[in-house]
Design a protein around this motif. Structure first.
Motif, PDB file in Angstrom:
ATOM      1  N   ASN A  42       0.847  -1.182   0.000  1.00  0.00           N
ATOM      2  CA  ASN A  42       0.000   0.000   0.000  1.00  0.00           C
ATOM      3  C   ASN A  42       0.886   1.236   0.000  1.00  0.00           C
ATOM      4  O   ASN A  42       1.636   1.480   0.954  1.00  0.00           O
ATOM      5  N   GLU A  43       0.826   2.019  -1.056  1.00  0.00           N
ATOM      6  CA  GLU A  43       1.718   3.164  -1.202  1.00  0.00           C
ATOM      7  C   GLU A  43       1.528   4.183  -0.085  1.00  0.00           C
ATOM      8  O   GLU A  43       2.495   4.755   0.419  1.00  0.00           O
ATOM      9  N   ARG A  44       0.297   4.429   0.308  1.00  0.00           N
ATOM     10  CA  ARG A  44       0.029   5.399   1.369  1.00  0.00           C
ATOM     11  C   ARG A  44       0.609   4.919   2.694  1.00  0.00           C
ATOM     12  O   ARG A  44       1.221   5.694   3.435  1.00  0.00           O
ATOM     13  N   GLN A  45       0.425   3.651   3.003  1.00  0.00           N
ATOM     14  CA  GLN A  45       0.973   3.117   4.256  1.00  0.00           C
ATOM     15  C   GLN A  45       2.498   3.169   4.254  1.00  0.00           C
ATOM     16  O   GLN A  45       3.115   3.501   5.277  1.00  0.00           O
ATOM     17  N   LEU A  46       3.101   2.834   3.118  1.00  0.00           N
ATOM     18  CA  LEU A  46       4.559   2.901   3.022  1.00  0.00           C
ATOM     19  C   LEU A  46       5.039   4.329   3.220  1.00  0.00           C
ATOM     20  O   LEU A  46       6.033   4.572   3.922  1.00  0.00           O
ATOM     21  N   ALA A  47       4.348   5.290   2.605  1.00  0.00           N
ATOM     22  CA  ALA A  47       4.718   6.697   2.742  1.00  0.00           C
ATOM     23  C   ALA A  47       4.626   7.140   4.198  1.00  0.00           C
ATOM     24  O   ALA A  47       5.515   7.845   4.706  1.00  0.00           O
ATOM     25  N   ASP A  48       3.564   6.714   4.877  1.00  0.00           N
ATOM     26  CA  ASP A  48       3.396   7.076   6.292  1.00  0.00           C
ATOM     27  C   ASP A  48       4.507   6.466   7.144  1.00  0.00           C
ATOM     28  O   ASP A  48       5.050   7.123   8.047  1.00  0.00           O
ATOM     29  N   MET A  49       4.847   5.210   6.881  1.00  0.00           N
ATOM     30  CA  MET A  49       5.903   4.535   7.651  1.00  0.00           C
ATOM     31  C   MET A  49       7.253   5.213   7.458  1.00  0.00           C
ATOM     32  O   MET A  49       8.049   5.326   8.393  1.00  0.00           O
ATOM     33  N   LEU A  50       7.509   5.674   6.231  1.00  0.00           N
ATOM     34  CA  LEU A  50       8.795   6.286   5.911  1.00  0.00           C
ATOM     35  C   LEU A  50       8.821   7.782   6.188  1.00  0.00           C
ATOM     36  O   LEU A  50       9.880   8.407   6.129  1.00  0.00           O
ATOM     37  N   GLY A  51       7.649   8.368   6.473  1.00  0.00           N
ATOM     38  CA  GLY A  51       7.591   9.799   6.764  1.00  0.00           C
ATOM     39  C   GLY A  51       7.803  10.666   5.539  1.00  0.00           C
ATOM     40  O   GLY A  51       8.412  11.745   5.636  1.00  0.00           O
ATOM     41  N   VAL A  52       7.294  10.201   4.385  1.00  0.00           N
ATOM     42  CA  VAL A  52       7.451  10.956   3.147  1.00  0.00           C
ATOM     43  C   VAL A  52       6.096  11.027   2.440  1.00  0.00           C
ATOM     44  O   VAL A  52       5.126  10.404   2.869  1.00  0.00           O
ATOM     45  N   SER A  53       6.040  11.781   1.345  1.00  0.00           N
ATOM     46  CA  SER A  53       4.827  11.810   0.543  1.00  0.00           C
ATOM     47  C   SER A  53       4.777  10.551  -0.331  1.00  0.00           C
ATOM     48  O   SER A  53       5.739   9.785  -0.401  1.00  0.00           O
ATOM     49  N   THR A  54       3.678  10.361  -1.032  1.00  0.00           N
ATOM     50  CA  THR A  54       3.561   9.170  -1.881  1.00  0.00           C
ATOM     51  C   THR A  54       4.378   9.290  -3.166  1.00  0.00           C
ATOM     52  O   THR A  54       4.662   8.275  -3.807  1.00  0.00           O
ATOM     53  N   THR A  55       4.780  10.511  -3.549  1.00  0.00           N
ATOM     54  CA  THR A  55       5.504  10.679  -4.810  1.00  0.00           C
ATOM     55  C   THR A  55       6.817   9.903  -4.866  1.00  0.00           C
ATOM     56  O   THR A  55       7.052   9.124  -5.807  1.00  0.00           O
ATOM     57  N   PRO A  56       7.726  10.051  -3.876  1.00  0.00           N
ATOM     58  CA  PRO A  56       8.960   9.254  -3.944  1.00  0.00           C
ATOM     59  C   PRO A  56       8.700   7.760  -3.793  1.00  0.00           C
ATOM     60  O   PRO A  56       9.468   6.938  -4.304  1.00  0.00           O
ATOM     61  N   VAL A  57       7.618   7.393  -3.102  1.00  0.00           N
ATOM     62  CA  VAL A  57       7.275   5.979  -2.969  1.00  0.00           C
ATOM     63  C   VAL A  57       6.862   5.417  -4.332  1.00  0.00           C
ATOM     64  O   VAL A  57       7.299   4.331  -4.732  1.00  0.00           O
ATOM     65  N   LYS A  58       6.031   6.159  -5.060  1.00  0.00           N
ATOM     66  CA  LYS A  58       5.621   5.729  -6.401  1.00  0.00           C
ATOM     67  C   LYS A  58       6.833   5.596  -7.320  1.00  0.00           C
ATOM     68  O   LYS A  58       6.949   4.629  -8.090  1.00  0.00           O
ATOM     69  N   ASP A  59       7.736   6.574  -7.255  1.00  0.00           N
ATOM     70  CA  ASP A  59       8.938   6.529  -8.086  1.00  0.00           C
ATOM     71  C   ASP A  59       9.798   5.318  -7.733  1.00  0.00           C
ATOM     72  O   ASP A  59      10.321   4.623  -8.611  1.00  0.00           O
ATOM     73  N   ALA A  60       9.949   5.070  -6.430  1.00  0.00           N
ATOM     74  CA  ALA A  60      10.768   3.946  -5.978  1.00  0.00           C
ATOM     75  C   ALA A  60      10.156   2.621  -6.413  1.00  0.00           C
ATOM     76  O   ALA A  60      10.875   1.689  -6.804  1.00  0.00           O
ATOM     77  N   ILE A  61       8.839   2.513  -6.365  1.00  0.00           N
ATOM     78  CA  ILE A  61       8.166   1.279  -6.761  1.00  0.00           C
ATOM     79  C   ILE A  61       8.388   0.991  -8.242  1.00  0.00           C
ATOM     80  O   ILE A  61       8.578  -0.164  -8.650  1.00  0.00           O
ATOM     81  N   ARG A  62       8.380   2.035  -9.071  1.00  0.00           N
ATOM     82  CA  ARG A  62       8.663   1.827 -10.491  1.00  0.00           C
ATOM     83  C   ARG A  62      10.087   1.305 -10.698  1.00  0.00           C
ATOM     84  O   ARG A  62      10.333   0.471 -11.577  1.00  0.00           O
ATOM     85  N   MET A  63      11.015   1.773  -9.878  1.00  0.00           N
ATOM     86  CA  MET A  63      12.388   1.279  -9.948  1.00  0.00           C
ATOM     87  C   MET A  63      12.461  -0.179  -9.507  1.00  0.00           C
ATOM     88  O   MET A  63      13.172  -0.990 -10.097  1.00  0.00           O
ATOM     89  N   LEU A  64      11.706  -0.516  -8.463  1.00  0.00           N
ATOM     90  CA  LEU A  64      11.676  -1.898  -7.975  1.00  0.00           C
ATOM     91  C   LEU A  64      11.075  -2.830  -9.021  1.00  0.00           C
ATOM     92  O   LEU A  64      11.499  -3.978  -9.156  1.00  0.00           O
ATOM     93  N   GLU A  65      10.095  -2.327  -9.764  1.00  0.00           N
ATOM     94  CA  GLU A  65       9.505  -3.139 -10.836  1.00  0.00           C
ATOM     95  C   GLU A  65      10.559  -3.448 -11.890  1.00  0.00           C
ATOM     96  O   GLU A  65      10.658  -4.578 -12.391  1.00  0.00           O
ATOM     97  N   GLY A  66      11.370  -2.447 -12.235  1.00  0.00           N
ATOM     98  CA  GLY A  66      12.431  -2.648 -13.209  1.00  0.00           C
ATOM     99  C   GLY A  66      13.467  -3.661 -12.747  1.00  0.00           C
ATOM    100  O   GLY A  66      14.115  -4.311 -13.571  1.00  0.00           O
ATOM    101  N   GLU A  67      13.626  -3.805 -11.437  1.00  0.00           N
ATOM    102  CA  GLU A  67      14.578  -4.769 -10.873  1.00  0.00           C
ATOM    103  C   GLU A  67      13.956  -6.141 -10.674  1.00  0.00           C
ATOM    104  O   GLU A  67      14.635  -7.072 -10.245  1.00  0.00           O
ATOM    105  N   GLY A  68      12.662  -6.264 -10.981  1.00  0.00           N
ATOM    106  CA  GLY A  68      12.000  -7.554 -10.860  1.00  0.00           C
ATOM    107  C   GLY A  68      11.594  -7.923  -9.445  1.00  0.00           C
ATOM    108  O   GLY A  68      11.322  -9.096  -9.164  1.00  0.00           O
TER     109      GLY A  68
END
Length: 235
Positions: A42-68
């Motif tokens: 859950n992007e919102r939950q991850l953002a809350d846990m990390l203390g950031v907005s959802t934007t860097p979380v969304k960007d990071a998830i796209r990078m993780l997808e590229g890494e499989g």
């Protein structure tokens, strides 16, 4: 500006983007097994846990997808892909490449390169004895990198680039265990001795055994006793 007033360089860690920090944190957590295979993120939950907005979380998830490591499904969400099979297959690939590089390095390594490896082994012994985890991870990477350089196999080294993220995360997870630190040190010392003896076959065998042994331990640590179900017999 005179040299007397020149400023020191900025610490590289301060120049990294928030997206990179979030990406690294999520990647390490997935490889360490904190998010099980198939779990929906859950992007919102991850953002809350990390203390950031959802934007860097969304960007990071796209990078993780590229890494499989994750799968993004339209209108359904993000799911963890990392599994015991994937982890061990990555190790098999790494073992195949690095064992060949160790074989070649045993034939081509210079005295200067051997002296550098000897120094790294000595530093690893000290870091192992004192439980200096981050230093030990750095030394591990330097040790393997030095063997890659000694082999001169630049093409094979580039083939390893795609999974360096897994290798680093695995080391951080595995070397947190005192017994694993000691086992790893002994194996690195033995690899160095095979290189110093200029014994290609022994260097190749020891490198392969080291990588696969570490991979088995990491898979067991993260996923439990599942390797017997993967039908791999690559010793």
């Amino acid at each position: 500006m005179t040299t007397a007033t020149a400023l020191p360089p900025v610490d590289p860690i301060l120049t990294r983007s928030l997206r990179e920090h979030v990406h690294e944190r999520l990647r390490a957590s997935i490889v360490a097994g904190r998010f099980p295979t198939g779990e929906r993120l859950n992007e919102r939950q991850l953002a809350d846990m990390l203390g950031v907005s959802t934007t860097p979380v969304k960007d990071a998830i796209r990078m993780l997808e590229g890494e499989g490591l994750v799968r993004i499904e339209a209108r359904r969400g993000v799911y963890v892909l990392f599994s015991a099979r994937q982890a061990y297959e990555m190790a098999l690939g790494r073992a195949s490449l690095e064992s060949v590089m160790a074989h070649i390095a045993a034939k081509t390594i210079s005295m200067e390169q051997l002296a550098n490896l000897s120094g790294l082994v000595n530093e690893m012994e000290h870091a192992t004895a004192h439980g200096a985890l981050e230093e030990l991870v750095r030394l591990n990477e330097s040790f393997h990198g030095a063997i890659h350089a000694a082999s001169g196999c630049h093409y094979l080294e580039r083939r390893l680039d795609g999974q360096r993220m897994y290798d680093t995360a695995q080391r951080l997870s595995l070397l947190s265990e005192p017994g694993q630190r000691q086992a790893g040190f002994v194996e690195h010392r033995d690899i160095y001795e095979a290189l110093a003896a200029r014994d290609p076959r022994l260097a190749e065998t020891r490198m392969k055994r080291h990588i696969l042994r570490s991979a088995r331990e990491h898979v067991h640590l993260v996923f439990g006793d599942v390797l017997k179900d993967l039908d791999y017999d690559c010793d």
